[in-house]
Design a protein around this motif. Structure first.
Motif, PDB file in Angstrom:
ATOM      1  N   MET A   1      -2.724   7.893  -3.804  1.00  0.00           N
ATOM      2  CA  MET A   1      -2.145   6.105  -3.315  1.00  0.00           C
ATOM      3  C   MET A   1      -0.671   6.027  -3.456  1.00  0.00           C
ATOM      4  O   MET A   1       0.137   5.363  -2.693  1.00  0.00           O
TER       5      MET A   1
ATOM      6  N   ALA B   1      -7.165   5.568   0.688  1.00  0.00           N
ATOM      7  CA  ALA B   1      -5.767   4.838   0.156  1.00  0.00           C
ATOM      8  C   ALA B   1      -4.928   4.096   0.867  1.00  0.00           C
ATOM      9  O   ALA B   1      -4.981   4.484   1.664  1.00  0.00           O
TER      10      ALA B   1
ATOM     11  N   GLY C   1      -1.355  -0.483  -4.336  1.00  0.00           N
ATOM     12  CA  GLY C   1      -2.043   0.366  -3.604  1.00  0.00           C
ATOM     13  C   GLY C   1      -3.445   0.299  -3.829  1.00  0.00           C
ATOM     14  O   GLY C   1      -3.506  -0.678  -5.346  1.00  0.00           O
TER      15      GLY C   1
END
Lengths: 131, 131, 131, 131
Positions: free
Chosen positions: D42, D80, D96
């Motif tokens: 992320m 991600a 994220g």
């Protein structure tokens, strides 16, 4: 600050302690001090701690903070301590805590109520933001 | 809540919107709404959003939250939106935001002022904490 | 853990220190240890610290953590320290830090690289999650 | 990145998607992808998303992030996604998420595993940090 009854207790380079009385009108539904008040006290202590290390013409703004609520904020009064962990040219990393005190002597260390971990930004070029 | 002038605007399962007027007495030194007030409004919206999905006998407590302050909180009024991201048996993950509005129509989406990402805990076995 | 070269250095009730060598293959584009590795080391130290205070049949899961990256993670080796701040029946509040060391004696306190503030959840009723 | 098997899937201004295969050697003790790997994926997606909006000579560094782990990271592969929430001259606020996919078609939206809320800093004046 004034409307919360917050008072300055101690200032040292990078360290500020504020005190805050319990006020029934600032509680949430369970009778504890509201998370917003707990946050305001710690954020203010950390902001002053950051300011204590900045250049005279700088202002500081909170960029972000995390608050962990460890115990209900109940007590006769509270101390919010702010401390600079790392002071940079643009960003200052701060740590804060709030402790509750029963109002009886000796005060001791109180009970840990909440923690704050945050980032402050030093603003130099905006005259209207000079503290 | 009442002392901040916060009002309930909308409730749906897992979603709550609150409104908050600008008040000069709740600003920090630069004339923006204080971070503690911004936090209180978003935390309250998220708390009600979490409560809207809990069992009747449960209460919810904020465990922790992160607040990101994206822009100065200036405007005629503000909307704090709280939303449940994940609802578990013990923990509820919440997201909140605060938007500023100029007071002129049409209101539009407002300007994003702050974000909150937090964790609430459902408390079942403490009668004194029943909401 | 093994794939990162993390080793256990010290265990005490509620406190765990791990060590981690510098490895060029775990750096990001600037040659510093990647934030994911820094996080993994601190999260692991905090997880073990939480586990050291839990009942034998419990497992612990990270609920959330905040990581503050204070300085580039460069050095010969690193120590990740995890500490329990508050241990509850369901949730454990933890604090972690990562320090960098040059590899020359005496080691001293090293340089503070990163901080972690997190929440762990104790899981009792899932046999497959027993540590 | 390469050592984690992370691959670039999509780039748009302020938005980047990365994919990551499940790898048994990157799990923690319960067989889920380790929190450090979840974080790395992320954080990387958010870093690239921030970089996509920066001036050519700038580099970006993660200042801090909060990660919320909503569900065990189990699946055949993961996406991600990183997104810029607010892009400033010095700081970029990013969000994220990581989603898990079973590997069977159609992929759909996957299952939400984790969220990241972070702050990136744009660094201009250090030639050695040019991405």
């Amino acid at each position: 600050m004034a409307s919360l009854g917050i008072a300055l207790e101690r200032v040292a380079p990078g360290e500020v302690d504020l005190t805050l009385p319990f006020r029934a009108d600032l509680t949430q539904q369970h009778g504890f001090l509201h998370a917003g008040v707990v946050t305001a006290a710690m954020d203010s202590a950390c902001g002053y701690a950051a300011l204590s290390l900045m250049e005279p013409e700088a202002a500081d703004l909170s960029v972000e903070f995390k608050v962990q609520l460890l115990a209900p904020a109940c007590g006769a009064w509270f101390r919010a301590a702010g401390r600079v962990v790392r002071s940079g040219r643009t960003l200052t990393v701060v740590a804060g805590e709030l402790r509750a005190f029963s109002g009886e002597e000796p005060a001791g260390d109180g009970d840990l109520v909440a923690l704050l971990a945050g980032t402050m930004m030093s603003v130099r070029d905006r005259p209207s933001l000079r503290d």
